[in-house]
Design an enzyme around this catalytic site. Structure first.
Site, PDB file in Angstrom:
ATOM      1  N   CYS A  50       0.827  -1.213   0.000  1.00  0.00           N
ATOM      2  CA  CYS A  50       0.000   0.000   0.000  1.00  0.00           C
ATOM      3  C   CYS A  50       0.855   1.256   0.000  1.00  0.00           C
ATOM      4  O   CYS A  50       1.623   1.501   0.929  1.00  0.00           O
ATOM      5  CB  CYS A  50      -0.910  -0.005   1.217  1.00  0.00           C
ATOM      6  SG  CYS A  50      -1.898   1.491   1.386  1.00  0.00           S
ATOM      7  N   CYS A 330      -7.313  -8.963  34.015  1.00  0.00           N
ATOM      8  CA  CYS A 330      -7.485  -8.238  35.271  1.00  0.00           C
ATOM      9  C   CYS A 330      -6.167  -7.545  35.615  1.00  0.00           C
ATOM     10  O   CYS A 330      -5.202  -8.188  36.038  1.00  0.00           O
ATOM     11  CB  CYS A 330      -7.893  -9.217  36.370  1.00  0.00           C
ATOM     12  SG  CYS A 330      -8.367  -8.420  37.919  1.00  0.00           S
TER      13      CYS A 330
END
Length: 358
Positions: A50, A330
């Site tokens: 790209c 967590c």
């Protein structure tokens, strides 16, 4: 006196004419046998997938005059974005540079750090011939330098697979449409979203090292920079009290980075209320920045989560989370630093801004 005035007028028009000639010296298309550039300016041509992603790294270099996205290598004349692939063209960037300020070897060095030179099927999320890599040379000297650079890269052992990027004589270059030029500047949010999802940065970080704001300090330095709780959590595998920490109930949009190394770890988009009293996430923002290890402390088996570069203890991951991952990362607030969306660009994390575009 008239002679002096006449000479002055001639010099002025000569200077203006020369400047105009230099502005017009770089043609819209040219091939290997027709290189017409301004005095002192040389040209390079690279294919790296790209072309949106290939402009910025070169434009930042001192001595680079321009970087133009375009098409090359195919059989059709004057291709467009709609049909260039049908004619066998690949996306390229044409670079005009002052060789007294930046060398071709330096351009090659930047080029290799933008691509996967082992992939014959495309680049990252973009698949097909149109997105393959190539170095197109102008003249024998560029050819020799490109081949030597490729050989050195292959011998470095950095890649497990062979380096296959072809090196070929420069074909006719066709500039892409204007809206493709400097796309990262014209459409920063869309570009950032595409870039973050393309897989390019993850590959480059893993291959060449993370280009983030890393902080390397010894223990004494960390003690002076961190709070006692931050040091205990990140360096001594500690745990902060639930419901009495900074981010457990934070609802602001933004990202969370390692308090030690500044590497991006989690996003508010993946944060949820787990009821545990600690900030909880369903998945990492950048998976490569997370390391999971078996933890047998406290007479149980858990999965510890650490940061990749900072090696900070962050918390643990459990399998009792919500969809779509079923995971609960967590974390300890003391191991994290929160960066609001409005500060992402200022903090150097503009690549994540597109995630929060509504």
């Amino acid at each position: 006196m008239k002679k002096i005035l006449l000479i002055a007028i001639i010099l002025v028009f000569s200077t203006v004419g020369s400047a105009v000639a230099k502005q017009q010296a770089i043609p819209e298309t040219f091939n290997n046998n027709e290189i017409k550039v301004a005095d002192g300016v040389q040209t390079a041509l690279f294919a790296g997938g790209c072309f949106w992603c290939m402009e910025k790294p070169f434009e930042k270099l001192d001595g680079v005059a321009s970087v133009v996205s375009g098409y090359a290598g195919g059989t059709t004349v004057n291709p467009t974005y709609k049909n260039y692939g049908q004619g066998g063209h690949v996306e390229v960037v044409q670079i005009s540079y002052d060789s007294t300020k930046v060398s071709y070897d330096e351009l090659l060095n930047v080029y290799w750090r933008q691509v996967d030179p082992t992939d014959a099927g495309g680049q990252f999320v973009d698949r097909g011939h149109s997105y393959t890599t190539a170095i197109f040379y102008y003249g024998e000297q560029q050819k020799l330098q490109a081949e030597a650079s490729k050989q050195a890269l292959a011998a470095s052992g950095r890649f497990e697979k062979p380096v296959i990027t072809p090196i070929a004589s420069a074909p006719t270059f066709y500039p892409a449409e204007e809206y493709h030029q400097d796309y990262y500047q014209k459409n920063p949010i869309r570009y950032a979203f595409y870039r973050s999802r393309s897989g390019r940065d993850n590959f480059l970080d893993k291959t060449w090292g993370k280009e983030i704001k890393k902080v390397k300090m010894d223990k004494s330095d960390l003690k002076s920079r961190l709070t006692p709780l931050q040091y205990k959590v990140t360096q001594k595998d500690g745990t902060e009290p639930p419901f009495k920490n900074e981010y457990w109930d934070n609802k602001q949009p933004g990202i969370y980075v390692d308090i030690v190394s500044n590497e991006p770890l989690f996003s508010s988009l993946d944060k949820y209320k787990s009821g545990t009293g600690w900030p909880s996430f369903t998945q990492p923002l950048v998976k490569e920045n997370i390391v999971e290890k078996e933890d047998r402390s406290f007479f149980s088996v858990r999965t510890e989560v650490r940061s990749s570069s900072g090696n900070s203890h962050l918390g643990h991951v459990f399998t009792d989370g919500p969809a779509p991952t079923g995971l609960r990362y967590c974390m300890n607030s003391a191991a994290l630093r929160f960066i609001p969306v409005d500060d992402l660009e200022k903090e150097g994390f503009e690549q994540f801004m597109g995630l929060f575009d509504k």
